[in-house]
Design an enzyme around this catalytic site. Structure first.
Site: not given
Length: 377
Positions: A241, A271, A328
């Site tokens: 990431e 990310d 996320e």
């Protein structure tokens, strides 16, 4: 100015003379040391270094490679109080430096910080900072798909510390890359073991972070590829990431390194996507396999229409380029269902679990977590 005038000026400034003899392993001071909390005019070199924190030890040793010294340090006195000092001087012969030590700020109760620095440096050396694992869930099956490896400091006598408690200090000590190396190494080894021990987890993956400064180091790419190959992980099982804002620091060199990693079978994840729109136009030019939507937009999309629009747009854009999407910061079943309806494939967040210890993560590989997600199948 006479020598007497100079000495008077030095005393008025609260300075003392120092002589550092590296060959003899001695540090000697001439003058009144009381304001610095020091009682001994002469110390062996290891004894003087112990009066400094690890970060200052490293900085001083680097400074002594030069002919001139002008460095600000923190010295622990006999009373455990911290004095800020400035060393000014130069090399007078091979291995010998002379100059002045002057006050460089107020004295404070900062010895605790030095102690914390030593504890962290020793902890990294002892392997106390390692990978814990936050589950990543497939939204269509609600099964465990993989993990993101996150740094945790298992500090003896204190407990488990999160990155917010020590990463700034690690940065001051130049330990970030070493910690990242340890996390990635732990993640590769753990995933290899889980896949070997539990055949049902054959599709399991693990992701870990890297900075762009690591990424553009040719030795980093070769070392990571060798480590993944030695663990006999198939292509795509380990995902690296890189934060969107990191990529834009050096996009061209990063792109070259990413192509090398992709060719070696290492999957690449962008990310915190959405925090730096400058990379939107470059997304199709970079070999990403996965896009991770920043938690801010995921958490805000229920109450903020514009945040929901960003999430939907990112999913559509990533899908257009053939990339998978991880959301996320998913904290509710409603958010997970909403994301699945938009076409998002994976989610992570406290709806499922926070970071798990390696033992707890293995248990999740075997049994899932009741009421949260099922084991791989």
């Amino acid at each position: 100015m006479t020598g007497t005038d100079y000495e008077s000026g030095v005393r008025a400034a609260g300075a003392v003379a120092f002589a550092c003899d590296l060959k003899a392993g001695r540090m000697r001071f001439t003058g009144d040391l009381t304001r610095f909390g020091l009682g001994e005019a002469e110390l062996d070199w290891p004894g003087f270094l112990k009066r400094l924190g690890p970060a200052d030890q490293t900085r001083l040793e680097r400074a002594l490679d030069q002919d001139r010294i002008d460095i600000r340090l923190r010295v622990i006195g006999d009373n455990a109080r911290l004095s800020y000092v400035r060393l000014l001087g130069g090399r007078v012969s091979d291995g010998r430096f002379e100059g002045l030590m002057t006050p460089a700020g107020s004295t404070a109760d900062g010895a605790g910080r030095i102690s914390e620095e030593r504890a962290l440096a020793n902890g990294v050396e002892a392997g106390e900072v390692l990978a814990w694992y936050q589950p990543v869930i497939a939204l269509d099956t609600r099964r465990l798909a993989g993990f993101e490896a996150l740094a945790r400091w298992e500090r003896p006598g204190v407990g488990v510390l999160s990155p917010d408690d020590f990463l700034d200090m690690a940065d001051d000590l130049d330990l970030l890359e070493r910690i990242s190396d340890q996390v990635r190494s732990s993640a590769v080894a753990d995933l290899s073991s889980w896949r070997a021990a539990h055949p049902a987890s054959a599709s399991l993956f693990v992701a870990a972070n890297a900075t762009v400064s690591e990424l553009v180091d040719p030795a980093f790419c070769d070392g990571l590829a060798d480590m993944v190959q030695a663990a006999r992980l198939p292509a795509g099982a380990f995902k690296l990431e890189i934060a969107e804002t990191e990529i834009m620091r050096d996009p061209d060199r990063a792109a070259d390194a990413m192509k090398r990693l992709s060719a070696a079978g290492i999957a690449l994840a962008l990310d915190d996507f959405g925090t730096g729109y400058s990379s939107l136009a470059r997304l199709d030019m970079l070999p990403f396999d996965v896009v991770k939507i920043d938690r801010y937009f995921v958490r805000a999309m229920g109450a903020d229409e514009s945040a929901g629009t960003v999430v939907r747009s990112v999913i559509q854009l990533a899908t257009h380029f053939g990339m998978k999407v991880v959301a996320e910061g998913v904290e509710s079943a409603e958010a997970a269902d909403h994301l699945a309806g938009m076409g998002c494939q994976f989610a992570q967040g406290y709806r499922y679990a926070g970071a798990l210890s390696p033992d707890a993560a293995e248990d999740a590989v075997v049994n899932g977590i009741e009421g949260r997600f099922a084991a791989p199948g």
